[in-house]
Design a protein around this motif. Sequence first.
Motif, short mmCIF file in Angstrom:
data_model
loop_
_atom_site.label_atom_id
_atom_site.label_comp_id
_atom_site.label_asym_id
_atom_site.label_seq_id
_atom_site.Cartn_x
_atom_site.Cartn_y
_atom_site.Cartn_z
N SER A 23 -2.74 14.45 -2.41
CA SER A 23 -3.95 13.77 -2.88
C SER A 23 -3.63 12.32 -3.26
N SER A 24 -4.66 11.53 -3.47
CA SER A 24 -4.47 10.12 -3.83
C SER A 24 -3.76 9.98 -5.18
N TYR A 25 -3.75 11.02 -6.00
CA TYR A 25 -3.05 10.97 -7.28
C TYR A 25 -1.54 10.77 -7.09
N MET A 26 -1.05 11.15 -5.92
CA MET A 26 0.38 11.00 -5.65
C MET A 26 0.76 9.54 -5.39
N LEU A 27 -0.23 8.67 -5.23
CA LEU A 27 0.05 7.23 -5.09
C LEU A 27 0.32 6.56 -6.44
N ASP A 28 -0.06 7.24 -7.52
CA ASP A 28 0.16 6.70 -8.86
C ASP A 28 1.65 6.60 -9.16
N ASN A 29 1.98 5.66 -10.04
CA ASN A 29 3.36 5.56 -10.51
C ASN A 29 3.62 6.63 -11.55
N LEU A 30 4.88 7.02 -11.65
CA LEU A 30 5.29 7.90 -12.74
C LEU A 30 5.11 7.15 -14.05
N SER A 31 4.95 7.87 -15.13
CA SER A 31 4.78 7.24 -16.45
C SER A 31 5.95 6.32 -16.76
#
Length: 158
Positions: A23-31
């Motif tokens: 999903s597009s959430y996997m494009l987010d950076n890790l915290s």
Amino acid sequence: MTRYVAEYTRVTPGHLIILIDQSSYMLDNLSNCSYRKCDVVTELVNKLLDTILRMCIGGTCIYNKTFVTIVTYGDKSAQINFEGYIKELLSTFRGNGQFVGFAPKAKGICGMDYAFSLVYDCCKEWGTFAVGMEQENERYYPAPLIINITGGQCVCNI
């Protein structure tokens, strides 16, 4: 209570199932990090597959100790990207330690429920195979090991 113990061997191979959220959430950076989730997942899954492959090497042979299923999911769907013994995974080798690559494809919804439905079917098939082989060979087969990697934002219809 009796523990069920069955080792991954050539005679009693195990089944590793890896589910990967696309999903597009996997494009987010890790915290607190500049690395994207999808890049970290790709690296770690490839390291895991390399480690399993090395554990299946005996001398100059690669033994079929581990059957691998890789399922990706996203945008209300799931599909099997690879299914076979670890030795067959070598045909997908891309060099530089990369067996597989994962790119986010979905537009937000992860589709994890579709992935779990697909994995349920995989486990049923593996169970049928293992029970048949256990009866034939009087050996116990390891239960499937399932690893689910998600961006943590899934909304599922389970």
